[in-house]
Write an enzyme that holds these catalytic residues in place. Structure first.
Site, mmCIF file in Angstrom:
data_model
loop_
_atom_site.group_PDB
_atom_site.id
_atom_site.type_symbol
_atom_site.label_atom_id
_atom_site.label_comp_id
_atom_site.label_asym_id
_atom_site.label_seq_id
_atom_site.Cartn_x
_atom_site.Cartn_y
_atom_site.Cartn_z
ATOM 1 N N SER A 135 -1.311 -0.136 -4.540
ATOM 2 C CA SER A 135 -2.139 -0.937 -5.449
ATOM 3 C C SER A 135 -1.724 -0.673 -6.885
ATOM 4 O O SER A 135 -1.193 0.401 -7.201
ATOM 5 C CB SER A 135 -3.618 -0.573 -5.263
ATOM 6 O OG SER A 135 -4.414 -1.123 -6.290
ATOM 7 N N TYR A 184 -10.088 5.707 -4.464
ATOM 8 C CA TYR A 184 -9.160 4.643 -4.053
ATOM 9 C C TYR A 184 -7.841 4.770 -4.812
ATOM 10 O O TYR A 184 -6.759 4.703 -4.229
ATOM 11 C CB TYR A 184 -9.790 3.279 -4.304
ATOM 12 C CG TYR A 184 -8.929 2.122 -3.877
ATOM 13 C CD1 TYR A 184 -8.742 1.830 -2.530
ATOM 14 C CD2 TYR A 184 -8.296 1.313 -4.816
ATOM 15 C CE1 TYR A 184 -7.955 0.769 -2.117
ATOM 16 C CE2 TYR A 184 -7.499 0.244 -4.423
ATOM 17 C CZ TYR A 184 -7.335 -0.019 -3.082
ATOM 18 O OH TYR A 184 -6.534 -1.071 -2.682
#
Length: 305
Positions: free
Chosen positions: A181, A194
């Site tokens: 990401s 995350y």
């Protein structure tokens, strides 16, 4: 002192030149109509995709099948896998194998290994992942079970890579795409767990690529920013790509290097965000902005699908 300033100036110019050359590669490949089909098929007969039931994983399953590979779909929900498999076989003619597995658990990998026996796997897409909350929040307020996220975002990448890489090494060819990401490119407050889990995927992938690239294996990490998927509540902004758009463009860059944002728009976004000084990015003012205005922006752009 003068020599020091000249040296620093030359170094900065060299860094800028490298970045310009990288963006030029992206520009060329973005507008180039070449298809990666022959390259992908040369890796092997089968592609394995984790998290294939939705979003980016589903898009990779269809796109790799369109490029002539047979596909193994791995996900938690059997009904979704069966429906996707039927559609892929009907529309592309590729063979499809499905494996039901819950990547929040540790005891699934012997079963997966057994199901993959005898397949010439040329492509592995480690896509499965969890986002505790699309909206920014403090670590102690983040919903969900942290151990599940670690198993899903980190353990899955390590274990699936172990299962497949040893066979790629013996054949001296293969492609592993690890979906990370954009929030992995620097620590992101209010997305701490995350961001950290995806940063592991980045570091792990780039180290492995250095170890195995001379053995004919490409291990590439992709660091996209928001893609419109069920995980992101079908977020819809000017900079958001659909899963199909992102996957089609990302496959053009499989030979560009160990790390890519997956598309030109996200590469430009990464360059801009990296220009923000750390003292500003990690300030309490920036965090208040994320918790208030950015959260409101996200809520306005989340689809009600």
């Amino acid at each position: 002192m003068e020599k020091l300033f000249v040296s620093v100036g030359l170094f900065v110019c060299l860094v800028c030149l490298v970045k310009c050359m990288r963006l030029s590669q992206y520009l060329f490949l973005s507008f180039c109509k070449t298809s990666p089909s022959s390259f992908l098929r040369s890796m092997g007969q089968w592609a394995v995709i984790t998290g294939a039931g939705d979003g980016i994983g589903k898009a990779y399953s269809f796109e790799l099948a369109r490029h002539g590979l047979n596909v193994v779909l791995i996900s938690r929900t059997l009904e979704k896998l069966q429906a996707i498999a039927e559609e892929i076989e009907r529309t592309t003619g590729s063979r499809v194998k499905i494996i039901q597995a819950d990547f929040t658990r540790e005891d699934i990998y012997d079963h997966i290994e057994e199901q993959l026996k005898g397949l010439e796997i040329g492509v592995l897409v480690n896509n499965v992942g969890m986002l505790p909350s699309l909206l920014p929040s403090y670590f102690l307020s983040t919903p969900g079970e942290s151990q599940n996220l670690i198993h899903c975002n980190i353990t899955s990448v390590v274990k699936m890579t172990q299962l497949v890489l040893k066979h790629m090494e013996s054949r001296r060819r293969g492609l592993i795409l690890n979906i990370s990401s954009g929030v992995a490119l620097r620590p992101w407050p209010l997305y701490s767990l995350y961001s950290a889990s995806k940063a592991f995927v980045c570091t792990f992938s780039k180290a492995l690529n250095a170890e195995y690239r001379d053995k004919g294996i490409i291990i590439q990490v992709l660091t996209p920013y928001s893609v419109s998927t069920p995980m992101t509540k079908y977020l819809n902004t000017r900079m958001t790509k659909t899963a199909d758009e992102f996957v089609k463009e990302s496959l053009k860059y499989v030979t560009i290097g160990a790390e890519t944002c997956g598309c030109l728009a996200y590469e430009i976004m990464a360059v801009i965000l990296n220009l923000i000084p750390s003292r500003i990015f990690y300030s309490s003012t920036a965090q208040r902005f994320l918790l208030t205005r950015y959260s409101d922006y996200l809520k306005r752009n989340i689809s009600n699908r």
